[in-house]
Design an enzyme around this catalytic site. Structure first.
Site, mmCIF file in Angstrom:
data_model
loop_
_atom_site.group_PDB
_atom_site.id
_atom_site.type_symbol
_atom_site.label_atom_id
_atom_site.label_comp_id
_atom_site.label_asym_id
_atom_site.label_seq_id
_atom_site.Cartn_x
_atom_site.Cartn_y
_atom_site.Cartn_z
ATOM 1 N N THR A 115 -39.294 12.472 1.157
ATOM 2 C CA THR A 115 -39.497 11.077 0.745
ATOM 3 C C THR A 115 -39.142 10.125 1.883
ATOM 4 O OG1 THR A 115 -39.136 11.491 -1.600
ATOM 5 C CG2 THR A 115 -38.663 9.272 -0.827
ATOM 6 N N ASN A 151 -49.650 18.156 -4.483
ATOM 7 C CA ASN A 151 -48.558 18.791 -5.218
ATOM 8 C C ASN A 151 -48.956 19.219 -6.614
ATOM 9 O OD1 ASN A 151 -48.663 15.863 -5.218
ATOM 10 N ND2 ASN A 151 -46.936 15.920 -6.631
ATOM 11 N N GLN A 175 -46.226 20.167 0.720
ATOM 12 C CA GLN A 175 -46.670 21.268 -0.146
ATOM 13 C C GLN A 175 -47.471 22.312 0.621
ATOM 14 O OE1 GLN A 175 -45.629 21.893 -3.075
ATOM 15 N NE2 GLN A 175 -44.786 19.941 -3.797
ATOM 16 N N SER A 214 -40.582 19.237 4.420
ATOM 17 C CA SER A 214 -39.356 19.160 3.628
ATOM 18 C C SER A 214 -38.742 20.541 3.467
ATOM 19 C CB SER A 214 -39.686 18.553 2.265
ATOM 20 O OG SER A 214 -38.618 18.745 1.372
ATOM 21 N N HIS A 224 -36.446 21.733 0.975
ATOM 22 C CA HIS A 224 -36.172 22.395 -0.304
ATOM 23 C C HIS A 224 -37.431 22.940 -0.973
ATOM 24 C CE1 HIS A 224 -37.379 19.410 -3.499
ATOM 25 N NE2 HIS A 224 -37.351 18.606 -2.478
ATOM 26 N N THR A 249 -25.053 10.153 10.537
ATOM 27 C CA THR A 249 -24.521 11.459 10.915
ATOM 28 C C THR A 249 -25.445 12.547 10.382
ATOM 29 O OG1 THR A 249 -22.265 10.634 10.920
ATOM 30 C CG2 THR A 249 -22.545 13.009 10.642
ATOM 31 N N CYS A 280 -41.293 14.076 -10.096
ATOM 32 C CA CYS A 280 -40.861 12.697 -9.881
ATOM 33 C C CYS A 280 -41.397 11.771 -10.942
ATOM 34 C CB CYS A 280 -41.316 12.204 -8.513
ATOM 35 S SG CYS A 280 -40.600 13.185 -7.223
#
Lengths: 381, 405
Positions: free
Chosen positions: A72, A149, A177, A197, A199, A235, A321
């Site tokens: 995102t 997706n 995806q 991404s 995950h 960080t 989402c």
């Protein structure tokens, strides 16, 4: 009751090798990568190694990888950052983008940009003719996802990039995806920016990246300590980045096995779904191998998802989402699917851990639930 | 990797994850890996429940309502979201001037600079030589069109604690939105947002024994503060911050803040003893200067300049301890610390400063070792220093006319 997980496009279990790689960086090797002492240098080396692993997975140079906290964030960064440095113009996004591409594009409207949807056909494929027409108006940015997706449909990004670049527009693709499911080639697609991404590929939540053509003059989303060449302050999430790197390496190693395994599960599943009377969405298009999106006429998708959940199957009614909302899938509406049918939409997305036996159980349970729900509907009619 | 691990005295850069926190996190990495936004199956529900428990823990530590806590990827994002979000939301009604302090973290300073680039104006108020903000000067710096003021609760380099209550009251009287960066404060100073006149407050997990990559922003509900979202997408966090939540990290932040709430009183007393011991030990070295007020300061921090020592050689000489010269986030550059410059320290003293930050796992033996190490290293470096020799000969170095090369 043990749940069977058929929702791998929303998030997928962390691979054991990934966890193992992360653990030392959660506890003992805890340095701040910007610090110059030994703790900091160890952290820095680990991040740079992960950067190479991510770059290798998408055929990019390590210096092109900018780590973010999520897909995102990378999508927001791309849309906002690429346009911010340009004169107000036009942003084109496909009508089936994830909201984290379409909404930042819409947000730019308040600052004087025009955000326009590029149409897709009934198979979720981008309407290249429409894109061409839209590009006749000067355009700053074209953002089209590599794989959808919900439907899993793969777009011909190389062709999109060719056309857009001919019209002097920058091109971004959300490849979240795609990674781990199909080959993803940043250099080969010739796009300027690409989102990935962690995950979604067996890495941890909390890491993503924007792969970036360095000739692009991009404006940061986050200002501060100047990490990531000044393009993404904050960080670094050390453990998550290390895990993302290992997940990328594994995803590429397992790519063929993933494709073969999940495609055979899906084919078997879809044959069964058709027998039960399902309408399959975009099943004639080129799709990522693990995803099936379907509906049963006159059966509410949300109701079916809840019923399946009670029987122990985790599936989705659309992208996670938007699971909060009752609106039919914007993807299906953009494809021209009737809103009533779209309300019935259910998505299953498989992973390497799923088995043929689970699909058989699923189809049996689905048959029973459908019969029950149709009975209820008949009674109330 | 084979190099011996130095003694860690850099807790203000980042803290290790407390083992109790790691234990809580790991099940959410492995078994409960659901997306908390997935409403249709228990994988999602378990994750969502854990996220809400963590939200309560974060709220409890700072006296907030859980509904006032918005998750972010860290304090940098919280600061960006608070400052850009509130400035943009209220610019039309309140104006386009921002007031902040010259010693803020870069995540605040650079965000305000970015707003200047798009048409805002800003004042970077100089603190007093002790690092504290003068209330009268702060009040005088507020303009009719000031929309937002941003002041950090605890400074990352010198550890001084600002009088947030008084500053907040000045903001309230002048109808200015007040943001506080509390990244360095949690678990070190008591925070009660029920009483404090603060509208927005930034938090970080990895400075308080939680994981990196997660933080939070407090957004006051009564009176309600509005912010413009900076990250758009699935509409997570009531539309203020989209993006899949990293459940395990949020769980870690919740647990870290729970431990902080329960243990800070005892822990701070222990740390204060260690810090005072370190201070007294180092003060036996000649020509040392503590940077920042010692009274209004967290017990964890000691920032000292060693006169007549060259900064880079100092860092090289003390590599058996892990410390910072200037904030970690800017230590990649050789510029002297802008925070120490703002206190009126000259370049030499700013360059030869070291920030020792003590934490949960620091032992008395660590402190003893550090004192001896510093005494011996500073002694050796000064033996090699012509400036030290001149100083010892009674020459006033500020009056020396150096020949140009």
């Amino acid at each position: 009751m043990a749940h069977i997980f058929f929702d791998h496009n929303s998030t997928t279990a962390l691979k054991p090798e990934v966890l193992e790689s992360m653990l030392p960086f959660l506890v003992e090797q805890h340095g701040n990568a910007t610090s110059r002492h030994a703790y900091g240098r160890t952290a820095r080396a680990a991040i740079e190694h992960a950067r190479e692993q991510v770059a290798d997975a998408v055929n990019a140079h390590p210096s092109q990888v900018i780590f973010t906290a999520s897909g995102t964030e990378a999508n927001n960064f791309a849309v906002h950052g690429i346009t911010s440095n340009l004169c107000h113009g036009q942003i084109l996004t496909s009508a089936v983008e994830h909201p984290c591409v379409s909404r930042p594009a819409l947000a730019m409207q308040s600052r004087g940009w025009r955000a326009i949807d590029i149409a897709v056909n009934i198979d979720c494929k981008l309407d290249m003719h429409h894109l061409h027409n839209l590009l006749l108006t000067p355009t700053n940015l074209v953002s089209v996802m590599l794989a959808n997706n919900e439907t899993g449909v793969i777009q011909d990004l190389a062709a999109v990039a060719d056309l857009a670049i001919q019209h002097k527009a920058f091109v971004h693709t959300d490849a979240v995806q795609g990674l781990g499911k199909i080959p993803v080639d940043f250099a080969g697609l010739n796009v300027h920016a690409m989102t990935v991404s962690s995950h979604k590929i067996g890495g941890p939540l909390g890491a993503g990246a924007l792969i970036l053509d360095k000739r692009l003059d991009i404006q940061p989303l986050l200002y501060g300590g100047g990490q990531e060449r000044g393009l993404r302050s904050g960080t670094e999430n050390l453990a998550a980045i290390v895990g993302f790197g290992v997940a990328c390496e594994l995803a590429i190693k397992n790519l063929n096995a993933f494709a073969a395994h999940t495609q055979s599960l899906r084919d078997f599943c879809e044959a069964g779904l058709l027998k039960l009377g399902a309408h399959l969405f975009a099943n004639h298009a080129n799709r990522i191998p693990n995803t099936s999106f379907f509906a049963f006429p006159n059966i509410d998708g949300e109701t079916l998802v809840m019923a399946l959940d009670r029987k122990g199957f985790a599936v989705a009614s659309g992208s996670a989402c938007s699971s909060d909302t009752k609106e039919p899938s914007h993807v299906l509406l953009a494809m021209g699917i009737d809103a009533d049918l779209a309300r019935g939409a259910v998505r299953v997305s498989f992973g390497l851990s799923n088995t043929m036996e689970q699909i058989q159980q699923f189809l049996a349970a689905l048959g029973n639930e459908l019969a029950r729900l149709r009975n209820l509907t008949a009674m109330s009619a | 990797m084979s190099e011996r691990q130095p003694i860690y005295l850099d807790y203000s850069a980042t803290t290790p994850v407390d083992p109790r926190v790691a234990e809580k996190m790991i099940p959410f990495i492995t078994e409960h890996f659901g997306n908390p936004a997935s409403r249709s199956h228990p994988f999602g529900w378990t994750a969502e429940k854990a996220v809400e428990i963590a939200r309560e823990e974060v709220a409890k530590l700072v006296g907030a309502d859980p509904r006032e806590i918005v998750w972010t990827s860290g304090a940098t994002e919280s600061n960006n979201l608070a400052i850009k979000g509130a400035a943009n939301f209220y610019a039309a009604t309140k104006g386009k001037h921002i007031l902040t302090i010259a010693t803020e973290h870069k995540a605040v300073i650079d965000t305000v600079r970015e707003l200047e680039r798009v048409g805002f104006t800003a004042t970077y108020l100089q603190p007093e030589p002790n690092g504290l903000v003068d209330l009268a000067k702060f009040k005088a710096a507020i303009q009719p069109d000031t929309v937002l003021a941003s002041v950090m609760l605890v400074n990352n380099e010198i550890g001084v604690i600002q009088d947030i209550e008084a500053l907040g009251n000045i903001c309230r009287e002048n109808n200015v939105v007040f943001h506080v960066d509390a990244a360095q404060a949690t678990g070190k100073v008591a925070i009660n947002l029920e009483k404090l006149p603060v509208d927005l407050m930034s938090f970080s997990a990895h400075k308080t024994y939680g994981p990196k990559g997660v933080g939070a922003l407090y957004v006051r509900r009564k009176p309600r503060i509005r912010i413009e979202a900076q990250m758009h997408g699935g509409g997570h966090e009531r539309g203020m911050r989209s993006g899949t939540l990293a459940t395990h990290q949020i769980v870690g932040m919740g647990e870290a803040f729970r431990i902080a709430r329960e243990e800070m009183e005892f822990e701070n007393a222990r740390i204060r003893k260690l810090r005072d011991k370190l201070l007294h030990g180092l003060q036996t070295i000649e020509e040392t200067y503590v940077n920042g007020d010692l009274e209004h300061r967290i017990p964890h921090n000691l920032n000292i300049s060693f006169n007549y020592v060259e900064g880079e050689s100092l860092i090289m000489a003390v590599k058996d301890i892990a410390v910072s010269s200037g904030s970690a986030c800017t230590s990649a550059s050789l510029e002297p610390s802008y925070v120490l410059r703002a206190l009126g320290r000259n370049d030499e003293l700013a360059h030869s400063s070291i920030r020792f930050s003590i934490g949960r796992f620091t032992t008395e033996a660590d402190v003893d070792y550090t004192i001896e190490l510093m005494k011996s290293k500073i002694g050796k470096l000064r033996e090699l220093s012509p400036l030290w020799e001149m100083f010892k000969d009674g020459i006033d170095l500020s009056k020396v006319q150096w020949a140009a090369h």
